[in-house]
Write an enzyme that holds these catalytic residues in place. Sequence first.
Site, mmCIF file in Angstrom:
data_model
loop_
_atom_site.group_PDB
_atom_site.id
_atom_site.type_symbol
_atom_site.label_atom_id
_atom_site.label_comp_id
_atom_site.label_asym_id
_atom_site.label_seq_id
_atom_site.Cartn_x
_atom_site.Cartn_y
_atom_site.Cartn_z
ATOM 1 N N ASP A 452 67.917 37.301 32.428
ATOM 2 C CA ASP A 452 68.769 36.359 33.146
ATOM 3 C C ASP A 452 69.812 35.750 32.200
ATOM 4 O O ASP A 452 69.682 35.843 30.971
ATOM 5 C CB ASP A 452 67.872 35.256 33.732
ATOM 6 C CG ASP A 452 68.466 34.575 34.949
ATOM 7 O OD1 ASP A 452 69.661 34.753 35.213
ATOM 8 O OD2 ASP A 452 67.714 33.856 35.636
ATOM 9 N N ASP A 521 71.786 34.768 43.982
ATOM 10 C CA ASP A 521 70.766 33.741 44.198
ATOM 11 C C ASP A 521 70.749 33.291 45.650
ATOM 12 O O ASP A 521 69.885 32.522 46.048
ATOM 13 C CB ASP A 521 71.041 32.528 43.302
ATOM 14 C CG ASP A 521 70.497 32.738 41.898
ATOM 15 O OD1 ASP A 521 69.750 33.710 41.682
ATOM 16 O OD2 ASP A 521 70.837 31.928 41.008
HETATM 17 C C1 DGJ Z 1 68.561 32.341 38.166
HETATM 18 C C2 DGJ Z 1 68.036 33.583 38.828
HETATM 19 O O1 DGJ Z 1 69.029 34.216 39.553
HETATM 20 C C3 DGJ Z 1 66.840 33.205 39.689
HETATM 21 O O2 DGJ Z 1 66.382 34.322 40.402
HETATM 22 C C4 DGJ Z 1 65.775 32.653 38.778
HETATM 23 O O3 DGJ Z 1 65.326 33.651 37.907
HETATM 24 C C5 DGJ Z 1 66.294 31.463 38.007
HETATM 25 N N1 DGJ Z 1 67.521 31.766 37.327
HETATM 26 C C6 DGJ Z 1 65.277 30.989 37.010
HETATM 27 O O4 DGJ Z 1 65.726 30.007 36.199
#
Ligand code: DGJ
Length: 700
Positions: A452, A521
């Site tokens: 991430d 997200d």
């Molecule tokens: C952003 C990601 O896109 C989410 O799926 C998740 O992993 C969060 N970060 C966790 O902090």
Amino acid sequence: MAIHLLPNRWILETRNSGYAFGLNDAGLLAHSYWGQRLAYASDYPAPPSPAMWAAFNGPAHLTPEEYPGYGGTKYIEPCLKVTFADGVRDVVLKFIAAEAAGQDDMQLQVHLEDEHYPLRVTLHYRAHEAYDLIERWVSIQNKGHEPVTLERVWSAQWHLPYGDHYWLTHLTGRWLDEMHLRHEPLVQGVKVLESRRLTTSHHHSPWFAVDDGTADEDQGAVWYGTLAWSGNWKTAAEVTDFMSTRVNIGINDFDFAWTLKAGETFVTPASFGGYTSAGFGAASRALHDFIRERILPNGDRPRKILYNSWEATYFDVDEPSQIQLAQIAAQMGVELFVMDDGWFHRRNLDNAGLGDWWPDAAKFPHGLKPLIEAVNRLGMDFGLWIEPEMVNPDSELYRLHPDWVIHFPTRARTEARGQLILNLARREVQDYLIAQLDRLLTENAISFIKWDMNRNVSEPGWADAPGDPRELWVRYVYGLYHVWETLRQRHPHVIWQSCSGGGGRADLGILRLADQIWVSDNTYSTSRLSIQEGFSSIFPANTMEAWVTDADPQIGSPESLRFRFHVSMCGALGIGGHLIRWSEAERAEAASLIAQYKTIRHVVQSGDLYRLRSAQKHALSALQYVSKDRSESVVFCFRTMMPQPAQLPRLYLRGLEPAACYQDAATGETRSGSAWMHVGLELTLGNFDSQIIHLRRTEN
Ligand code: DGJ
């Protein structure tokens, strides 16, 4: 043969397209053709040698150069801008030689050199025959003793046939709302799309498609291209006042500079350009095949159905709660259990812990092993979330190495989500990350990593940079690739996901390292339909990780569990809901949908995509996958909100064998491919209803 070398003319051919350029009368390397493949090499036009247009527009300005340098009386967007050691900022490139190099992987190299300074510019071309794609990149070699400053060094200038008006299709968006398709006329001037955020970004994608305004999904000439780069990039689509249209693409020159020392070579990332006469659908399918077969490390491996804990437990992870989720996930047929954020040292919220990549002792007193073993006993692989490029000021790492972050010493370090960015251009940062993550992967049976990156850059300083600090933009990406690649090599069984707060890092560069992408997200299913459609312009379904979550019911939105599953089944299916809160009936329904996905996964993930009706344009949308051997097809239909009474349009399928018979697995209805495609089918969907139709070829 894909590459023809004629005297002072070069032609690259793919199965259906041709691309030609050569030296014109003035000795400039001029583009002459990009379009349908022609019957004979002699059919390709000669490079143009335009005359001047009064004193104001000389021949050099009017020539569609393959790779124009900034200099002379050219006022178009150049691909190359340099400052020589003596302050001269004018490039005059002369043709030196061209050769075809390599055996199976033949490339054409065209060498140019500045007429005065020892600077060599080599244009590299490769024809990917089966995919109708031309690959272009450039290397710049300083053959002298003085340094040269590179200020712009793009990968390619792609020329459209001269004299027409064109439309540009591109993608725009933002966090939680990525991948909107835009279609707009190109007019005189320069249309710039870019990222200045250090990553590819949620806002625009390094991808373009150009047509004359008449192409659609199924027909029409489309020229398109992309860039394999995961940092700052730029496209500049220019229409000159002389009806010449070209699209430049490459590393962003904004705040960029690179000192090319004596003897050094700078190599640009690759740009891929394609031509098709069969519309935007064919353009996407060519890219999908190419990405699956030539870019992805494991393009042919089916993607496992995963469970991800993020939207269920957020930072509140520990051994018992994760095991409980894993037990339910396994009963439903999930194959890979991924624990998201919150598992490492002092990570209870987003304000601490990043950088300290070892298990939190309170949440996992015996390390990750007991959880991983429990997950494996349940028959699933185990996956883990990391965010290696980041550090919280409240972390052991930051306390030890505050100088490792990107910053300007005289400026406040802007935090976003409570975090700062480690300067991956620095060797010691790369080494730290490799050591930490290597240990994590060596000590634990981890089969999947979600990588991430949750903020964009600010104060892009590199105080003790060995060279020009503006090299950061590129050296950071090199560092990222180096860390990731080293870990991949050391742990070849691991599958990797690229995530940057959703779709902030989706490009062909990262897909050489990552197997799949977390698209957004935003997990509202109707938003997701649109986002997934934009994503599908470039990327194949096996890279499109799509979870079923509780986002819709949490806001009282009417989409059923089945609808939400159907949306996610269009890609690499995942589940992200709070399974402990799901009823027995919901879990059973989910289990049966997962079982259904297993019967269609090979068609979805490896087949040809036909976008039958756009979700970005219509409340009734549909897409269809057809297996490569055309023996199976899966159609997904979605209706969102349409006022009643609604007359649904017929749906005409695509890509089937006209004379073969196909049976609907659910109803038994059998028709010829041509009937499914030309008589079409009537849908009876209510609002927020969806349907999957699975066709199999039968004996006639
Ligand atoms: C952003 C990601 O896109 C989410 O799926 C998740 O992993 C969060 N970060 C966790 O902090």
